[in-house]
Design an enzyme around this catalytic site. Structure first.
Site, PDB file in Angstrom:
ATOM      1  CB  SER A 288     -16.617 -45.712  -8.469  1.00 22.53           C
ATOM      2  OG  SER A 288     -15.266 -45.686  -8.095  1.00 22.53           O
ATOM      3  CG  HIS A 289     -13.773 -49.045 -10.062  1.00 27.57           C
ATOM      4  ND1 HIS A 289     -14.175 -48.784  -8.769  1.00 27.57           N
ATOM      5  CD2 HIS A 289     -13.874 -50.395 -10.216  1.00 27.57           C
ATOM      6  CE1 HIS A 289     -14.493 -49.924  -8.168  1.00 27.57           C
ATOM      7  NE2 HIS A 289     -14.318 -50.910  -9.026  1.00 27.57           N
TER       8      HIS A 289
ATOM      9  CE  LYS B 253     -18.766 -44.121  -4.730  1.00 28.78           C
ATOM     10  NZ  LYS B 253     -17.303 -43.835  -4.742  1.00 28.78           N
TER      11      LYS B 253
ATOM     12  CG  ASP C 252     -15.714 -41.930  -7.690  1.00 23.92           C
ATOM     13  OD1 ASP C 252     -14.718 -42.636  -7.940  1.00 23.92           O
ATOM     14  OD2 ASP C 252     -16.381 -42.076  -6.652  1.00 23.92           O
TER      15      ASP C 252
ATOM     16  CG  ASP D 125     -13.508 -42.179  -4.489  1.00 25.50           C
ATOM     17  OD1 ASP D 125     -12.976 -42.769  -5.452  1.00 25.50           O
ATOM     18  OD2 ASP D 125     -14.413 -42.688  -3.801  1.00 25.50           O
ATOM     19  NE  ARG D 126     -10.637 -46.710  -6.029  1.00 20.78           N
ATOM     20  CZ  ARG D 126     -10.310 -47.737  -6.833  1.00 20.78           C
ATOM     21  NH1 ARG D 126      -9.315 -48.549  -6.507  1.00 20.78           N
ATOM     22  NH2 ARG D 126     -10.960 -47.930  -7.957  1.00 20.78           N
TER      23      ARG D 126
ATOM     24  CG  HIS E 196     -10.746 -45.526  -0.791  1.00 22.47           C
ATOM     25  ND1 HIS E 196     -11.549 -44.550  -1.335  1.00 22.47           N
ATOM     26  CD2 HIS E 196     -11.109 -46.673  -1.395  1.00 22.47           C
ATOM     27  CE1 HIS E 196     -12.358 -45.082  -2.229  1.00 22.47           C
ATOM     28  NE2 HIS E 196     -12.110 -46.376  -2.295  1.00 22.47           N
TER      29      HIS E 196
END
Length: 449
Positions: free
Chosen positions: A98-99, A108, A240, A242-243, A325
């Site tokens: 991710s970050h 994940k 990634d 997703d946010r 999110h």
């Protein structure tokens, strides 16, 4: 010797590469995952880090050793994995940290239909299996087949939001050298959007800034680009993708709570009376606005596993977290930064005014943002704060997640970190003076331990 206890977290697997997480670990996890789920097939997707492709390949080999066929999706975002798992009806793995900084990577996981896996729902068992080792299955190994998921993902998202009549928009996007640089061009294809791209080159070393837009410093380049290019809106995604975070036409950062309210109203217009989930540090404007539009607001603890569980239990149409999110029932109850972005673009494009005017109705209160304080005894300090406010007239308290104290006009939540010796404080009030007064009262107690 790999310390599986160290890399298995509450919701995923995360560690430094190759010291804590290497291809042998990924292969062991892949084998254990296929055995745990018993699925005939699994899907893998990976981000742009240099280690991600090899780790995804190793995970796939492990899964195939148990007889599972592997759909190898290649480069993609985490919500693309959810799309693949949901549309194909099989479990999946996303290789990403991710970050987190470049030295990290992770895995994940989700069950079929993008259902989450946490320590309580299989991750702890998976760790035990991977640590012990899983022998090859008795039958023939499964096949590994590359598959393009991007086109189907982009097309599916655009069935969930009506973008057919939006006006032309200039949109600045900061991909942070992460996966939005791969997904945004395809998703925006065919839309009346003049794209201003920042850092679309896939680079897991993150040469420009961290791909973590919850930190205001990482939005500075986007803010400047919006103003200098005359863009209608700015979008920033994490590594990634997703946010999603939003900057308005003035270069001002938009609160994720405001976006939660905006998207909730859109979803309630589509399905009147539906339930909307919000976590307890989201602005209280969210439940007020949901109720005013005929919806049913439901408050949950902070954390995606709690949001997803409550959404599944209530059949909620939408859920929002203050961390950026956003969760959608019609996207298998999973979170998607890209779908949230499309909702905002639709709302902006269906009217003629600037984004700041559109959002003004949803920004009712002043917020402190999350303030972290290091403390030795989280529980003792929390009890001191509770005692200090217990005698105040009109005060209400609950302990759904840490301590929430509310009074007419303001509220605060003080909750412990699960992984560090920190207390996290969020305060909201109708004006700056009240906000500062409440914030300082709490911090004086916290820092006086």
């Amino acid at each position: 010797m790999v310390e599986y206890a160290k890399i298995f977290k509450a919701y995923d697997i995360r560690g430094t590469v190759p010291d804590e997480l290497d291809e042998s670990v990924a292969e062991a996890v892949g084998a254990a995952f296929a055995r745990l789920t018993g699925a005939p097939a699994v899907v893998t997707v990976h981000d742009m880090r240099t280690s991600s492709g090899p780790l995804a390949d190793a995970f796939g080999l492990g899964a195939a050793s148990q007889g599972a066929d592997v759909v190898s999706g290649g480069l993609g975002s985490t919500d693309m994995l959810y799309y693949a798992s949901g549309s194909l009806g099989i479990p999946g793995a996303m290789i990403t940290a991710s970050h987190n900084p470049a030295k990290y990577n992770g895995i994940k996981l989700c069950r079929e239909g993008a259902r989450p896996i946490s320590s309580d729902t299989g991750l702890a068992q998976l760790r035990t299996m991977a640590e012990s080792g899983v022998r090859a299955g008795p039958g023939a190994p499964g096949t590994i087949t590359p598959r393009d998921l991007l086109s189907g993902y982009a097309a599916h998202l655009k069935t969930l939001v009506d973008l057919s009549g939006i006006r032309p928009l200039k949109v600045a996007v900061d991909a942070g050298n992460g996966m939005a640089g791969h997904t945004v061009p395809k998703v925006f294809e065919g839309l009346p959007i003049d794209l201003v791209p920042l850092y679309f080159e896939l680079d897991g070393t993150f040469p420009n800034h961290e791909a973590n837009p919850i930190e205001p410093k990482n939005l500075a380049d986007l803010q400047r680009a919006v103003v200098s290019s005359g863009a209608d809106i700015g979008l920033a995604f994490d590594g990634d993708a997703d946010r999603c975070f939003v900057v308005d036409e003035r270069g001002e950062i938009v609160s994720p709570s405001v976006l939660t309210a905006l998207i909730a109203v859109a979803e309630l217009a589509r399905e009147p009376g539906a339930t909307v989930i919000h976590n307890l540090i989201t602005s209280r404007a969210v439940p007020e606005i949901v109720s005013a539009h005929g919806g049913t607001p439901v408050r949950t603890r902070v954390g995606h596993s709690f949001i997803k569980a409550e959404m599944a239990a209530t059949g909620a149409i939408f859920g929002g977290e203050h961390s950026g999110h956003f969760y959608f029932r019609d996207f298998w109850f999973a979170d998607s930064g890209m779908l949230a972005a499309l909702h905002v673009l639709a709302a902006l494009g269906w009217q003629d005014g600037p984004l700041s005017s559109l959002l003004s109705a949803y920004a009712r209160y002043r917020a402190s943002g999350e303030i972290n304080s290091e403390v030795r005894d989280q529980q003792a300090v929390t009890q001191q704060v509770r005692a200090a406010f217990a005698g105040t007239d009109g005060v209400r308290m609950d302990e759904l997640d840490g301590l929430t104290v509310a009074r007419e006009g303001w509220w605060f939540n003080l909750r412990p970190s699960n992984t560090e010796p920190l207390l996290r404080l969020n305060v909201e009030a109708p004006d700056d003076a009240t906000l500062i007064d409440v914030r300082d009262q709490v911090l004086r107690i916290v820092h006086d331990e």
